[in-house]
Design a protein around this motif. Structure first.
Motif, PDB file in Angstrom:
ATOM      1  N   GLU A  52      12.266  -0.618  -6.902  1.00 37.05           N
ATOM      2  CA  GLU A  52      12.169  -0.999  -8.313  1.00 37.05           C
ATOM      3  C   GLU A  52      12.278  -2.517  -8.499  1.00 37.05           C
ATOM      4  O   GLU A  52      11.578  -3.096  -9.330  1.00 37.05           O
ATOM      5  N   ARG A  53      13.132  -3.161  -7.710  1.00 35.21           N
ATOM      6  CA  ARG A  53      13.251  -4.631  -7.777  1.00 35.21           C
ATOM      7  C   ARG A  53      11.947  -5.312  -7.382  1.00 35.21           C
ATOM      8  O   ARG A  53      11.677  -6.442  -7.790  1.00 35.21           O
ATOM      9  N   HIS A  54      11.148  -4.637  -6.546  1.00 32.13           N
ATOM     10  CA  HIS A  54       9.882  -5.198  -6.077  1.00 32.13           C
ATOM     11  C   HIS A  54       8.680  -4.659  -6.853  1.00 32.13           C
ATOM     12  O   HIS A  54       7.544  -4.747  -6.388  1.00 32.13           O
ATOM     13  N   GLY A  55       8.928  -4.097  -8.031  1.00 32.29           N
ATOM     14  CA  GLY A  55       7.852  -3.715  -8.924  1.00 32.29           C
ATOM     15  C   GLY A  55       7.239  -2.339  -8.717  1.00 32.29           C
ATOM     16  O   GLY A  55       6.223  -2.013  -9.324  1.00 32.29           O
ATOM     17  N   TRP A  56       7.840  -1.519  -7.857  1.00 31.20           N
ATOM     18  CA  TRP A  56       7.329  -0.173  -7.642  1.00 31.20           C
ATOM     19  C   TRP A  56       7.744   0.734  -8.794  1.00 31.20           C
ATOM     20  O   TRP A  56       8.767   0.517  -9.436  1.00 31.20           O
ATOM     21  N   ARG A  57       6.956   1.786  -9.005  1.00 28.39           N
ATOM     22  CA  ARG A  57       7.309   2.808  -9.989  1.00 28.39           C
ATOM     23  C   ARG A  57       7.701   4.074  -9.228  1.00 28.39           C
ATOM     24  O   ARG A  57       6.905   4.622  -8.475  1.00 28.39           O
ATOM     25  N   ILE A  58       8.930   4.517  -9.420  1.00 29.65           N
ATOM     26  CA  ILE A  58       9.408   5.741  -8.785  1.00 29.65           C
ATOM     27  C   ILE A  58       8.862   6.920  -9.588  1.00 29.65           C
ATOM     28  O   ILE A  58       9.132   7.041 -10.778  1.00 29.65           O
ATOM     29  N   VAL A  59       8.102   7.782  -8.923  1.00 32.23           N
ATOM     30  CA  VAL A  59       7.517   8.949  -9.571  1.00 32.23           C
ATOM     31  C   VAL A  59       8.473  10.136  -9.479  1.00 32.23           C
ATOM     32  O   VAL A  59       8.661  10.868 -10.441  1.00 32.23           O
ATOM     33  N   GLU A  60       9.076  10.323  -8.307  1.00 35.48           N
ATOM     34  CA  GLU A  60       9.997  11.443  -8.078  1.00 35.48           C
ATOM     35  C   GLU A  60      11.104  10.995  -7.129  1.00 35.48           C
ATOM     36  O   GLU A  60      10.867  10.193  -6.230  1.00 35.48           O
ATOM     37  N   ARG A  61      12.281  11.582  -7.323  1.00 34.14           N
ATOM     38  CA  ARG A  61      13.407  11.423  -6.388  1.00 34.14           C
ATOM     39  C   ARG A  61      13.808  12.819  -5.932  1.00 34.14           C
ATOM     40  O   ARG A  61      13.949  13.724  -6.747  1.00 34.14           O
ATOM     41  N   ASN A  62      13.968  12.980  -4.655  1.00 36.73           N
ATOM     42  CA  ASN A  62      14.403  14.254  -4.072  1.00 36.73           C
ATOM     43  C   ASN A  62      13.544  15.423  -4.553  1.00 36.73           C
ATOM     44  O   ASN A  62      14.056  16.437  -5.015  1.00 36.73           O
ATOM     45  N   GLY A  86      10.467  22.019   1.964  1.00 38.68           N
ATOM     46  CA  GLY A  86      11.427  20.956   2.248  1.00 38.68           C
ATOM     47  C   GLY A  86      11.561  19.997   1.091  1.00 38.68           C
ATOM     48  O   GLY A  86      11.365  20.361  -0.063  1.00 38.68           O
ATOM     49  N   GLU A  87      11.866  18.756   1.413  1.00 37.64           N
ATOM     50  CA  GLU A  87      12.155  17.739   0.403  1.00 37.64           C
ATOM     51  C   GLU A  87      11.557  16.409   0.812  1.00 37.64           C
ATOM     52  O   GLU A  87      11.502  16.067   1.988  1.00 37.64           O
ATOM     53  N   ILE A  88      11.123  15.660  -0.193  1.00 34.24           N
ATOM     54  CA  ILE A  88      10.710  14.269   0.001  1.00 34.24           C
ATOM     55  C   ILE A  88      11.695  13.417  -0.790  1.00 34.24           C
ATOM     56  O   ILE A  88      11.932  13.653  -1.974  1.00 34.24           O
ATOM     57  N   ASP A  89      12.251  12.410  -0.116  1.00 35.06           N
ATOM     58  CA  ASP A  89      13.291  11.599  -0.739  1.00 35.06           C
ATOM     59  C   ASP A  89      12.779  10.824  -1.948  1.00 35.06           C
ATOM     60  O   ASP A  89      13.377  10.867  -3.014  1.00 35.06           O
ATOM     61  N   LEU A  90      11.689  10.083  -1.766  1.00 32.82           N
ATOM     62  CA  LEU A  90      11.123   9.298  -2.859  1.00 32.82           C
ATOM     63  C   LEU A  90       9.612   9.410  -2.839  1.00 32.82           C
ATOM     64  O   LEU A  90       8.997   9.413  -1.766  1.00 32.82           O
ATOM     65  N   ILE A  91       9.025   9.485  -4.021  1.00 32.28           N
ATOM     66  CA  ILE A  91       7.584   9.394  -4.177  1.00 32.28           C
ATOM     67  C   ILE A  91       7.376   8.252  -5.151  1.00 32.28           C
ATOM     68  O   ILE A  91       7.960   8.247  -6.241  1.00 32.28           O
ATOM     69  N   ALA A  92       6.572   7.265  -4.752  1.00 33.79           N
ATOM     70  CA  ALA A  92       6.471   6.049  -5.551  1.00 33.79           C
ATOM     71  C   ALA A  92       5.061   5.468  -5.518  1.00 33.79           C
ATOM     72  O   ALA A  92       4.264   5.785  -4.632  1.00 33.79           O
ATOM     73  N   ILE A  93       4.808   4.602  -6.490  1.00 38.59           N
ATOM     74  CA  ILE A  93       3.542   3.885  -6.558  1.00 38.59           C
ATOM     75  C   ILE A  93       3.859   2.395  -6.473  1.00 38.59           C
ATOM     76  O   ILE A  93       4.627   1.871  -7.291  1.00 38.59           O
ATOM     77  N   PRO A  94       3.285   1.707  -5.484  1.00 42.50           N
ATOM     78  CA  PRO A  94       3.550   0.275  -5.339  1.00 42.50           C
ATOM     79  C   PRO A  94       2.784  -0.537  -6.386  1.00 42.50           C
ATOM     80  O   PRO A  94       1.812  -0.046  -6.967  1.00 42.50           O
ATOM     81  N   PRO A  95       3.211  -1.777  -6.618  1.00 38.67           N
ATOM     82  CA  PRO A  95       2.499  -2.607  -7.591  1.00 38.67           C
ATOM     83  C   PRO A  95       1.078  -2.938  -7.127  1.00 38.67           C
ATOM     84  O   PRO A  95       0.178  -3.074  -7.935  1.00 38.67           O
ATOM     85  N   GLU A  96       0.876  -3.059  -5.844  1.00 32.76           N
ATOM     86  CA  GLU A  96      -0.446  -3.348  -5.261  1.00 32.76           C
ATOM     87  C   GLU A  96      -0.585  -2.594  -3.963  1.00 32.76           C
ATOM     88  O   GLU A  96       0.298  -2.680  -3.121  1.00 32.76           O
ATOM     89  N   PRO A  97      -1.604  -1.881  -3.694  1.00 31.26           N
ATOM     90  CA  PRO A  97      -2.598  -1.436  -4.667  1.00 31.26           C
ATOM     91  C   PRO A  97      -2.042  -0.260  -5.463  1.00 31.26           C
ATOM     92  O   PRO A  97      -1.400   0.633  -4.914  1.00 31.26           O
ATOM     93  N   GLU A  98      -2.288  -0.268  -6.760  1.00 31.92           N
ATOM     94  CA  GLU A  98      -1.727   0.731  -7.661  1.00 31.92           C
ATOM     95  C   GLU A  98      -2.283   2.127  -7.440  1.00 31.92           C
ATOM     96  O   GLU A  98      -1.687   3.100  -7.865  1.00 31.92           O
ATOM     97  N   HIS A  99      -3.404   2.242  -6.792  1.00 35.48           N
ATOM     98  CA  HIS A  99      -4.028   3.553  -6.579  1.00 35.48           C
ATOM     99  C   HIS A  99      -3.516   4.239  -5.311  1.00 35.48           C
ATOM    100  O   HIS A  99      -4.167   5.091  -4.753  1.00 35.48           O
TER     101      HIS A  99
END
Length: 136
Positions: A33-43, A49-62
């Protein structure tokens, strides 16, 4: 207790693996989050099973990034956090990611699997965070 204070366990008090993992996951999410990512899901969980974090980085956004967070204490005896993401774990994370994509869409996005390796000191403070993009 204010937000800046840490809970320091007594010398003989054992801290569960779950608590250590939660500290590492929070550190990784805060870092993103400090580096501009958007967290989509946690745990995110499913039967596979489980995925700890699912996120979208600022670049590339797709790009949709599935993050496996591994946390170890600096004095750990069981190898490094990165070493613990073995083939079996990689296969499980991929399987969970497939279920996530099936349920939520995202086929138009590029996918990536990253690893966040968090190191803690004796007082459970974060002393290191190694980010491995495209780890598997």
């Amino acid at each position: 207790m204010n937000n800046n204070e840490r809970i320091v366990p007594a010398v003989n008090q054992r801290v569960s693996r779950n608590e250590v993992g939660q500290i590492g996951e929070k550190a990784a999410a805060d870092y993103l989050e400090r580096h501009g990512w958007r967290i989509v899901e946690r745990n995110w969980r499913c039967r596979s099973g489980e995925i700890d974090l699912i996120a979208i980085p600022p670049e590339p956004e797709h790009t949709l990034v599935f993050v496996e967070v591994r946390t170890r204490r600096a004095s750990g005896q069981f190898g490094t956090a990165v070493e613990s993401v073995d083939y079996r774990k990689q296969r499980q994370v991929r399987a969970v990611a497939q279920v996530y994509l099936h349920r939520h869409g995202g086929a138009e996005l590029a996918l990536r699997f990253d690893v966040a390796a968090v190191t803690l000191d004796r007082e459970l403070g974060v002393t290191g965070l190694e980010w491995i993009q495209g780890a598997f």
